[in-house]
Design a protein around this motif. Structure first.
Motif, PDB file in Angstrom:
ATOM      1  N   LEU A 358      56.556  73.554   5.868  1.00  0.00           N
ATOM      2  CA  LEU A 358      54.965  73.892   5.566  1.00  0.00           C
ATOM      3  C   LEU A 358      54.486  72.460   5.130  1.00  0.00           C
ATOM      4  O   LEU A 358      53.150  72.264   5.372  1.00  0.00           O
ATOM      5  N   GLY A 359      55.182  71.794   4.265  1.00  0.00           N
ATOM      6  CA  GLY A 359      54.480  70.460   3.874  1.00  0.00           C
ATOM      7  C   GLY A 359      54.392  69.385   5.204  1.00  0.00           C
ATOM      8  O   GLY A 359      53.182  68.968   5.112  1.00  0.00           O
ATOM      9  N   ILE A 360      55.048  69.595   6.137  1.00  0.00           N
ATOM     10  CA  ILE A 360      54.820  68.743   7.252  1.00  0.00           C
ATOM     11  C   ILE A 360      53.514  69.272   7.909  1.00  0.00           C
ATOM     12  O   ILE A 360      52.837  68.343   8.371  1.00  0.00           O
ATOM     13  N   TYR A 361      53.511  70.549   7.901  1.00  0.00           N
ATOM     14  CA  TYR A 361      52.322  71.009   8.590  1.00  0.00           C
ATOM     15  C   TYR A 361      50.934  70.622   7.888  1.00  0.00           C
ATOM     16  O   TYR A 361      50.122  70.382   8.379  1.00  0.00           O
ATOM     17  N   HIS A 362      50.893  70.778   6.399  1.00  0.00           N
ATOM     18  CA  HIS A 362      49.932  70.079   5.896  1.00  0.00           C
ATOM     19  C   HIS A 362      49.500  68.602   6.126  1.00  0.00           C
ATOM     20  O   HIS A 362      48.226  68.399   6.363  1.00  0.00           O
ATOM     21  N   ASN A 363      50.380  67.979   6.128  1.00  0.00           N
ATOM     22  CA  ASN A 363      50.389  66.620   6.662  1.00  0.00           C
ATOM     23  C   ASN A 363      49.556  66.463   8.045  1.00  0.00           C
ATOM     24  O   ASN A 363      48.789  65.639   8.194  1.00  0.00           O
ATOM     25  N   LEU A 364      50.252  67.235   8.837  1.00  0.00           N
ATOM     26  CA  LEU A 364      49.695  67.123  10.016  1.00  0.00           C
ATOM     27  C   LEU A 364      48.158  67.641  10.309  1.00  0.00           C
ATOM     28  O   LEU A 364      47.705  67.580  11.367  1.00  0.00           O
ATOM     29  N   SER A 365      47.808  68.491   9.600  1.00  0.00           N
ATOM     30  CA  SER A 365      46.520  69.106   9.491  1.00  0.00           C
ATOM     31  C   SER A 365      45.512  68.345   9.438  1.00  0.00           C
ATOM     32  O   SER A 365      44.311  68.834   9.424  1.00  0.00           O
ATOM     33  N   VAL A 366      45.628  66.882   9.056  1.00  0.00           N
ATOM     34  CA  VAL A 366      44.450  66.145   8.950  1.00  0.00           C
ATOM     35  C   VAL A 366      43.590  65.931  10.005  1.00  0.00           C
ATOM     36  O   VAL A 366      42.401  65.875   9.711  1.00  0.00           O
ATOM     37  N   TRP A 367      44.016  66.244  11.295  1.00  0.00           N
ATOM     38  CA  TRP A 367      43.303  66.021  12.267  1.00  0.00           C
ATOM     39  C   TRP A 367      42.079  67.258  12.555  1.00  0.00           C
ATOM     40  O   TRP A 367      40.835  66.693  12.762  1.00  0.00           O
ATOM     41  N   TYR A 368      42.247  68.424  12.078  1.00  0.00           N
ATOM     42  CA  TYR A 368      41.182  69.217  12.196  1.00  0.00           C
ATOM     43  C   TYR A 368      40.435  69.398  11.050  1.00  0.00           C
ATOM     44  O   TYR A 368      39.315  69.794  11.026  1.00  0.00           O
ATOM     45  N   MET A 416      53.740  74.002  12.167  1.00  0.00           N
ATOM     46  CA  MET A 416      54.062  72.994  12.254  1.00  0.00           C
ATOM     47  C   MET A 416      53.896  72.512  13.650  1.00  0.00           C
ATOM     48  O   MET A 416      53.254  71.334  13.673  1.00  0.00           O
ATOM     49  N   LEU A 417      54.673  72.985  14.528  1.00  0.00           N
ATOM     50  CA  LEU A 417      54.613  72.548  15.928  1.00  0.00           C
ATOM     51  C   LEU A 417      53.237  72.728  16.728  1.00  0.00           C
ATOM     52  O   LEU A 417      52.745  71.652  17.307  1.00  0.00           O
ATOM     53  N   LEU A 418      52.589  73.634  16.333  1.00  0.00           N
ATOM     54  CA  LEU A 418      51.298  73.901  16.904  1.00  0.00           C
ATOM     55  C   LEU A 418      50.376  72.824  16.341  1.00  0.00           C
ATOM     56  O   LEU A 418      49.460  72.433  17.308  1.00  0.00           O
ATOM     57  N   SER A 419      50.341  72.657  15.046  1.00  0.00           N
ATOM     58  CA  SER A 419      49.272  71.787  14.590  1.00  0.00           C
ATOM     59  C   SER A 419      49.756  70.223  15.046  1.00  0.00           C
ATOM     60  O   SER A 419      48.761  69.489  15.561  1.00  0.00           O
ATOM     61  N   TYR A 420      51.028  69.983  15.351  1.00  0.00           N
ATOM     62  CA  TYR A 420      51.105  68.688  15.999  1.00  0.00           C
ATOM     63  C   TYR A 420      50.662  68.549  17.572  1.00  0.00           C
ATOM     64  O   TYR A 420      49.977  67.584  18.015  1.00  0.00           O
ATOM     65  N   TYR A 421      50.878  69.663  18.243  1.00  0.00           N
ATOM     66  CA  TYR A 421      50.596  69.883  19.625  1.00  0.00           C
ATOM     67  C   TYR A 421      48.899  69.644  19.663  1.00  0.00           C
ATOM     68  O   TYR A 421      48.477  68.744  20.563  1.00  0.00           O
TER      69      TYR A 421
END
Length: 487
Positions: A358-368, A416-421
Motif C-alpha cells: 500500500l505504501g508503494i502504491y501511494h508513492n506510485l500514485s503521483v502520476w494521476y 500497486m501493480l495497476l498504478s505502476y502499469y
C-alpha cells in the motif's frame, strides 16, 4: 536546502503528527486487551472503529485532496480556503441533523449497539470539521503547529483512556468514599473509550477553530463545482480504499457464526496492530510527499525526484518489513500482552507485506494526482475493493480471518501493480525497477525463511536482518550521505 532533505525533514514532522493518532490505537491495544473482559468486547470496539473509518471518508468526500490541488494553483488562495470551509461545514451539519434524527436506524444498519451511536456521531462530526483547517496547515507548510495540535489530541485521548479504564476503577476500589465515585460506572469500559475520543476531538476543534473565524467569507460557486469534480473520484477511491482497509472486520461479523464473530474480530484486530509499524511509516511518508508532489509538479524534470523518493521508500520499507516479521514474537508481548489473542499471529507477515504494498502504491500514485486523472485512483481502488470483498466472501467461511489477511495482501498488491502499469503509460517516471525488485524480493524471502522456514527463530532471523542491513549500507551509503549531509 536540498529538496529531498527538506522532504525528509517535513516527512518526519508531519509523520510524527499524523502517525501518532494511528499510533494511539497501537498504544492503547495493550490496555484494551487487558482491561476489556473478553476478546468479544475488543471485537466490538474494533467493529465500531471500522465504521468510523468508512464514515470519515464519506464526510471528507475528497475535499482535502481537492483543497491541496486548487490552493497551490489559485491566485486568490483565501477564496479556496473559505469555499472549502463552507462546503465541509454545510455537509457536516446536514449529516449531524440526519444522523441524530435516525440514530436507531444507524445503529441497526451498522450493528453498533445503540448506546454507543451518539458518541460515534459526535466524534465523526467533530473530526470532519477539522479536515480543512489541518489541510490548510499542511498546504501553508506549518508542520510544527500541525504536529503540536495532533500530538495534543493524542496525549489527551491516551490520558483519558488510561484514567477512565485503569486509574479511576483502582481509585474507587481502594477508596469508595472518593468524590470520583460519582463519575465511575462499572462495566462501562467501551463507553469510556468513546467518551475519551469525543473529548479529545472537541479540544482539537477548539484549537483549530481559528480558521473558521474568517473576516470575509467568499463562496465561489464555480470554484466549488470544480473542486467537487476533482474530489468525487477521490471520494470513490477513498471509500474503496477504506473497504480494503477495514471492511474485513464487518464481513467477519456477517459471515462467521454470531457466537464466534466478535471474538475472532478481536483476535485478528489485535494482531493486526503488530503490522502497524509499516502502516505508521507509510502514512508518515505519504503525509510528507503529498504536498511535495503538488508543489514540485511544475519544476524541471520532477519525475527524477519522484523516482528517487520511491527508491528510498522501498529500501526503508524493506528493512521495516523484515525487522517486524523477525521480531513479531517479541513485539506481541508489548502490543498484545494477552495470550488469548495470539492465535492470530500467523497473519502478521501477510499484513505487514500488505501495508508495504500500500505504501508503494501511494508513492506510485503521483502520476494521476499531478495530471488530474484522479478517476484512475478510483478505478484502481475499486478493483482492490472487489478483490477484498470477493476473497473475504468466498474464504472467510472456510479459513476465517486468515482469508481477511490474504484478501488485504491481494488487494494492495494488485493496486500497486495497476498504478505502476497505468503510470508508465500516462506519466512515465524513471523508477529503478531492478533495485526496487531486488530489495523487495530479498526482504520477502528473508521474512518467509525467518517466520515460516525456521519457525520464528530469533537467532536465524536476526542474522538475516544483519545481512540485509549490510547490503543496504554497502549499496546505498554514498547516496544517503548526499541527501542528508550535502547542502
Amino acid at each position: 536546502m536540498n529538496p529531498l532533505k527538506k522532504l525528509f525533514k517535513q516527512t518526519f514532522i508531519y509523520g510524527l503528527a499524523t502517525v501518532l493518532p494511528r499510533m494511539l490505537s497501537f498504544l492503547l491495544t495493550p490496555l484494551y486487551v487487558v482491561v476489556l473482559d473478553s476478546t468479544d468486547e475488543y471485537g466490538e470496539v474494533s467493529l465500531i472503529f471500522a465504521w468510523f473509518a468508512i464514515f470519515n471518508v464519506i464526510l471528507a468526500y475528497g475535499m482535502e485532496t481537492a483543497f491541496f490541488r486548487f490552493y497551490h494553483k489559485a491566485e486568490h488562495k483565501n477564496t479556496v480556503v473559505t469555499t472549502a470551509l463552507i462546503s465541509i461545514l454545510g455537509s457536516t451539519v446536514f449529516f449531524a441533523i440526519v444522523a441524530f434524527a435516525f440514530q436507531s436506524q444507524m445503529a441497526e444498519l451498522t450493528n453498533i449497539d445503540a448506546k454507543y451511536i451518539r458518541y460515534a456521531i459526535g466524534i465523526l462530526v467533530l473530526d470532519a470539521l477539522v479536515i480543512i483547517p489541518f489541510a490548510w496547515l499542511r498546504a501553508t507548510e506549518k508542520p510544527l503547529r500541525y504536529a503540536w495540535i495532533k500530538i495534543t489530541n493524542v496525549v489527551v485521548n491516551l490520558g483519558l483512556n488510561v484514567f477512565f479504564l485503569k486509574i479511576l476503577p483502582d481509585l474507587v476500589q481502594s477508596n469508595p468514599e472518593t468524590l470520583l465515585h460519582g463519575i465511575y460506572k462499572p462495566n462501562f469500559q467501551i463507553s469510556y473509550i468513546f467518551i475519551s475520543n469525543l473529548i479529545a476531538s472537541g479540544l482539537t476543534l477548539l484549537l483549530m477553530g481559528r480558521l473558521y473565524l474568517q473576516k470575509a467569507y467568499v463562496f465561489d460557486k464555480v470554484l466549488w463545482k470544480k473542486m467537487l469534480t476533482y474530489a468525487i473520484p477521490v471520494l470513490i477511491a477513498g471509500v474503496a480504499f477504506t473497504i480494503n482497509e477495514v471492511f474485513d472486520r464487518i464481513m467477519l461479523q456477517e459471515l462467521l457464526e454470531p457466537a464466534l464473530a466478535k471474538s475472532e474480530i478481536g483476535k485478528y484486530s489485535a494482531c493486526y496492530k503488530i503490522a502497524l509499524f509499516m502502516t505508521l511509516f507509510a502514512t508518515a511518508f505519504r503525509m510528507g510527499i503529498e504536498p511535495f508532489f503538488f508543489s514540485h509538479a511544475g519544476t524541471d524534470n520532477p519525475q527524477k525526484a519522484y523516482a528517487q523518493i520511491t527508491n528510498y521508500f522501498v529500501i526503508l520499507g524493506s528493512i521495516i518489513l523484515l525487522a517486524v516479521v523477525v521480531y513479531a514474537d517479541v513485539l506481541k508481548w508489548f502490543i498484545v500482552p494477552n495470550a488469548d489473542y495470539w492465535e492470530a499471529m500467523s497473519v502478521v507477515p501477510l499484513l505487514v507485506l500488505a501495508s508495504f504494498c500500500l505504501g508503494i502504491y501511494h508513492n506510485l500514485s503521483v502520476w494521476y494526482k499531478v495530471t488530474d486523472r484522479t478517476k484512475f485512483g478510483a478505478y484502481i481502488s475499486i478493483v482492490g475493493a472487489v478483490i477484498t470483498i470477493g476473497v473475504n466472501f468466498f474464504f472467510i467461511p472456510k479459513i476465517g480471518y486468515v482469508a481477511s489477511a490474504i484478501a488485504t495482501l491481494a488487494a494492495y498488491g494488485c493496486m500497486m501493480l495497476l498504478s505502476y502499469y497505468f503510470g508508465k503509460k500516462y506519466y512515465p517516471v524513471p523508477y529503478n525497477m531492478r533495485k526496487i525488485i531486488f530489495y523487495l524480493s530479498l526482504s520477502i524471502l528473508f521474512s518467509a525463511i525467518s517466520f515460516y522456514g525456521f519457525n520464528r527463530n530469533l537467532i536465524i532471523g536476526s542474522g538475516l536482518l544483519l545481512v540485509f542491513l549490510g547490503l543496504v549500507y554497502k549499496l546505498e551509503n554514498d547516496k544517503l550521505r548526499n541527501i542528508f549531509f550535502k547542502r
